[in-house]
Design a protein around this motif. Structure first.
Motif, short mmCIF file in Angstrom:
data_model
loop_
_atom_site.label_atom_id
_atom_site.label_comp_id
_atom_site.label_asym_id
_atom_site.label_seq_id
_atom_site.Cartn_x
_atom_site.Cartn_y
_atom_site.Cartn_z
N GLY A 153 37.79 33.34 26.86
CA GLY A 153 36.54 34.09 26.85
C GLY A 153 36.58 35.36 26.01
O GLY A 153 35.56 36.01 25.79
N GLU A 154 37.76 35.70 25.48
CA GLU A 154 37.86 36.90 24.62
C GLU A 154 37.75 36.50 23.15
O GLU A 154 38.22 35.42 22.78
CB GLU A 154 39.23 37.54 24.78
CG GLU A 154 39.34 38.54 25.89
CD GLU A 154 40.73 39.16 25.88
OE1 GLU A 154 41.19 39.57 24.79
OE2 GLU A 154 41.33 39.21 26.96
N VAL A 155 37.18 37.38 22.35
CA VAL A 155 37.12 37.11 20.90
C VAL A 155 37.77 38.27 20.15
O VAL A 155 37.44 39.43 20.37
CB VAL A 155 35.65 36.95 20.43
CG1 VAL A 155 35.60 36.73 18.91
CG2 VAL A 155 34.97 35.78 21.14
N THR A 156 38.72 37.94 19.29
CA THR A 156 39.36 38.97 18.45
C THR A 156 38.97 38.70 17.01
O THR A 156 39.11 37.56 16.52
CB THR A 156 40.89 38.90 18.57
OG1 THR A 156 41.22 38.94 19.94
CG2 THR A 156 41.56 40.04 17.82
N ASN A 157 38.46 39.74 16.35
CA ASN A 157 38.05 39.58 14.96
C ASN A 157 39.21 39.94 14.01
O ASN A 157 39.91 40.92 14.25
CB ASN A 157 36.83 40.49 14.72
CG ASN A 157 36.25 40.22 13.36
OD1 ASN A 157 36.63 40.86 12.40
ND2 ASN A 157 35.32 39.27 13.30
N CYS A 158 39.40 39.13 12.98
CA CYS A 158 40.48 39.39 12.00
C CYS A 158 39.89 39.41 10.60
O CYS A 158 39.07 38.55 10.26
CB CYS A 158 41.55 38.31 12.07
SG CYS A 158 42.22 38.04 13.70
N LYS A 159 40.34 40.38 9.80
CA LYS A 159 39.77 40.56 8.45
C LYS A 159 40.55 39.77 7.38
O LYS A 159 40.11 39.70 6.24
CB LYS A 159 39.80 42.05 8.05
CG LYS A 159 39.06 42.94 9.02
CD LYS A 159 37.62 43.08 8.60
CE LYS A 159 36.87 44.07 9.49
NZ LYS A 159 35.61 43.52 9.97
N SER A 160 41.73 39.30 7.72
CA SER A 160 42.54 38.58 6.73
C SER A 160 43.42 37.57 7.46
O SER A 160 43.55 37.62 8.69
CB SER A 160 43.45 39.55 5.97
OG SER A 160 44.39 40.11 6.88
N ILE A 161 44.04 36.69 6.69
CA ILE A 161 44.95 35.70 7.29
C ILE A 161 46.18 36.41 7.86
O ILE A 161 46.69 36.05 8.92
CB ILE A 161 45.32 34.61 6.27
CG1 ILE A 161 44.08 33.74 6.01
CG2 ILE A 161 46.49 33.76 6.74
CD1 ILE A 161 44.26 32.57 5.09
N GLN A 162 46.57 37.48 7.19
CA GLN A 162 47.71 38.26 7.69
C GLN A 162 47.40 38.81 9.08
O GLN A 162 48.20 38.70 10.01
CB GLN A 162 47.99 39.41 6.71
CG GLN A 162 49.26 40.14 7.02
CD GLN A 162 49.49 41.29 6.04
OE1 GLN A 162 48.66 41.54 5.15
NE2 GLN A 162 50.58 42.00 6.20
#
Ligand SMILES: Nc1ncnc2c1ncn2[C@@H]1O[C@H](COP(=O)(O)OP(=O)(O)OP(=O)(O)O)[C@@H](O)[C@H]1O
Length: 339
Positions: A320-329
């Protein structure tokens, strides 16, 4: 130019290749080969180290005696001909780097005309125009007066191809023509050879370790394996039949039939669902596989990764949690905290 028109420029007739031993049985690498290379065809000879590529190339070129059988170029059995006659039938470009720094590009290409010049080596108008044509074909006419040591490795390789073109033979053989070159030059040389085969109607046979380039450029691949076997076919046929995969099978990597790439075999971690397709999906999958995750389209017990293609961002969905990532790293670092 031959009076007869041969569709199959090169033919081998029951050719067996290998080495005669002083004691015991001969070392036979391949036997009873009936191979052909047609006019306008680019054939790439591929195989693992020690499978016998150089032996086959040398035997075809008449530089090494066959254990059995013979090679014919335009119907002429080459080992029955003298050096001058063979030089009008086939030209060879070898891997060794050229050591003659003080010769001009023009001079080196002119050496390709030796089967046609007098013993004094005087060049006729026809020789001169062939040399110019050959240098134009490889895009080096403007460098004709430069010394060979003023050229890059890729340019030197093109000079050697021009020399073979100037020799005006129906068959050109090249031993690992892309060795010592960087990727752009490797691609360029393969593209050039393919174009030359089509435009000049010559038969071109080359040995290479460049599976990827051979798959893209060759009309036909001759695939040698270590267990005395030679498979022949269009690159795509050899991929689909699993022959490429079998030949280069290794415990540290595998050949992926879907993409034509080698994939390193990493230890498998958890299964991760990847939602989204296209280019971003391809590179995300590559990164995840490199990290050892098993990537699937199905729901898994762990987490799923959603591609936000318009923003080129990634979301990790877990419990139920969402973590946003800006790059593949970022994504890979983020996954470590979940799994
Ligand atoms: N002069 C020789 N006498 C006996 N055996 C030889 C000789 N030269 C090569 N061999 C053997 O023949 C086999 C094929 O060698 P070859 O050099 O043709 O392979 P290759 O596919 O060209 O290898 P690579 O990709 O490493 O250049 C090898 O097992 C090699 O040890």
């Amino acid at each position: 130019m031959s009076q007869n028109y041969f569709k199959d420029i090169l033919e081998t007739d029951g050719l067996s290749i290998g080495y005669k031993q002083r004691r015991g049985e001969d070392l036979c690498l391949l036997s009873d080969l009936n191979l052909t290379v047609r006019r306008g065809e680019l054939v790439c000879l591929l195989g693992p180290n020690g499978s016998g590529k150089s032996t086959l190339m040398r035997t075809i070129a008449g530089l090494q005696a066959p254990l059995k059988g013979r090679t014919l170029v335009e119907g002429v059995p080459i080992r029955e001909r003298n050096f001058g006659e063979i030089a009008r039938l086939l030209s060879i470009v070898l891997t060794e780097r050229l050591q003659v720094g003080n010769l001009s590009v023009y001079h080196i290409v002119s050496l390709g005309r030796h089967p046609y010049t007098s013993w004094m080596g005087r060049l006729s108008d026809k020789d001169e125009s062939m040399i110019k044509w050959a240098l134009e074909q490889v895009g080096l006419w403007k460098y004709a007066n430069k010394f060979i040591n003023q050229l890059s490795d890729g340019e030197r390789q093109r000079v050697m191809i021009a020399k073979a073109l100037a020799q005006d033979t129906p068959l050109i053989m090249l031993d690992e023509p892309t060795a010592h070159l960087d990727l752009p030059n490797r691609v360029e040389i393969m593209r050039l050879l393919r174009n030359l085969a089509k435009e000049t109607d010559k038969a071109i046979l080359l040995s290479t370790h460049e599976l990827d380039l051979a798959l893209q450029a060759a009309d036909i691949i001759w695939l040698m394996s270590k267990n005395n076997d030679l498979k022949i076919g269009a690159p795509e046929d050899l991929v689909l039949s699993g022959s490429i995969e079998d030949t280069f099978k290794n415990k540290s990597f595998s050949f992926d039939r879907k993409t034509g790439n080698f994939i390193m075999n990493y230890q498998k971690k958890q299964k991760i669902q990847l939602v989204g397709n296209d280019v971003m999906g391809f590179w995300t999958q590559r990164a995840l596989s490199r990290e050892g995750y098993q990537v699937t389209r199905e729901k898994t017990d762990y987490c799923s990764i959603h591609l936000i293609e318009d923003r080129m961002e990634w979301e990790i969905h877990s419990n139920g949690e969402v973590t946003n990532c800006k790059s593949i790293q970022d994504l890979l670092l983020g996954l470590n905290t979940y799994l």
